[in-house]
Design an enzyme around this catalytic site. Sequence first.
Site, PDB file in Angstrom:
ATOM      1  N   LYS A  53     -13.877   5.860   2.710  1.00  6.75           N
ATOM      2  CA  LYS A  53     -13.282   5.978   1.824  1.00  6.75           C
ATOM      3  C   LYS A  53     -13.638   5.718   0.253  1.00  6.75           C
ATOM      4  CE  LYS A  53      -9.124   5.993   4.819  1.00  6.75           C
ATOM      5  NZ  LYS A  53      -7.981   5.472   5.443  1.00  6.75           N
ATOM      6  N   GLN A  97      -4.781   0.070   5.379  1.00 13.91           N
ATOM      7  CA  GLN A  97      -5.155   0.418   6.674  1.00 13.91           C
ATOM      8  C   GLN A  97      -4.453   0.074   7.716  1.00 13.91           C
ATOM      9  OE1 GLN A  97      -7.956   2.964   6.598  1.00 13.91           O
ATOM     10  NE2 GLN A  97      -7.482   2.858   8.720  1.00 13.91           N
ATOM     11  N   ASP A 120      -0.864   8.334   1.127  1.00 13.70           N
ATOM     12  CA  ASP A 120      -0.902   8.682   2.656  1.00 13.70           C
ATOM     13  C   ASP A 120       0.261   9.509   3.031  1.00 13.70           C
ATOM     14  OD1 ASP A 120      -3.185   7.732   4.108  1.00 13.70           O
ATOM     15  OD2 ASP A 120      -2.273   5.806   4.333  1.00 13.70           O
TER      16      ASP A 120
END
Length: 284
Positions: A53, A97, A120
């Site tokens: 990422k 995460q 997200d």
Amino acid sequence: MTAVIINGKEIAEKKKQEIAEEVKRLKSQGVTPGLAVILVGNNHASRTYVTNKQKTCQELGMNSVLIEMPEEVSEDELLSRIEELNHDPQIHGILVQLPLPAHINETKVIESISPNKDVDGFHPINIGRMMTGQNTFLPCTPYGIMVLLEETGISIEGKHVVVVGRSNIVGKPAGQLFLNQHATVTYCHSRTKDLKVHTKQADILVAAVGIPNFITADHVKEGAIVIDVGINRNEAGKLCGDVAFDEVSKKASYITPVPKGVGPMTITMLMYNTLKSAAESINR
């Protein structure tokens, strides 16, 4: 019939070029899209995802901030750090995460992220907006599936879509996005009775059950479009999907491979959501 391979890697590269151009435009207005990623502990797979990422952010000209916290960090300390990022004008996207250590409540953490920075697409407010067809951040993997089909020129309206899998991250939101595009949607999962009866009705079959080679040729009707979301290792340790690719590709009209199918789209749509957040911050 031999299926047309939907090359997710190529489509992801095309979308990333478009995102990079938009990043340049925003920068000319004094706004650099910024993504903050919080990594708790030292899970090897999580670290690999985070590194990818960060690398993609840098390639596209975005600002990337990695916040590393020890495995034993308290929930309150993590929530406090998220609250700081919620109020940081240089940060447009916040990603924690997953998975998190057992002593931290994942739901509480997700709900602590500002819906305006939830790139997200996991916050209940954004899920609700998705359900009702409003402007919002869409979960990255399901969103990536929709973009793959759009870029391939596949129409969704009126199709019967069968989703095998019911996770909050992929299965449930994928079905909703198809419904929003006027498809008829059936949800199935590993415990569905007579699964093949349902899957063989699918014009578009989405496999997101997390079991290697779970979907075989006799699950699929002739000419179906098959989207494989699974990322697994088979007994030989080789990367594979939820679909038995060799046999299903002989029956489907289109199919996504593993790797280079849905996977590359997930990070790409995360970048898109971060860009979207940065653009919307100008008018906020």
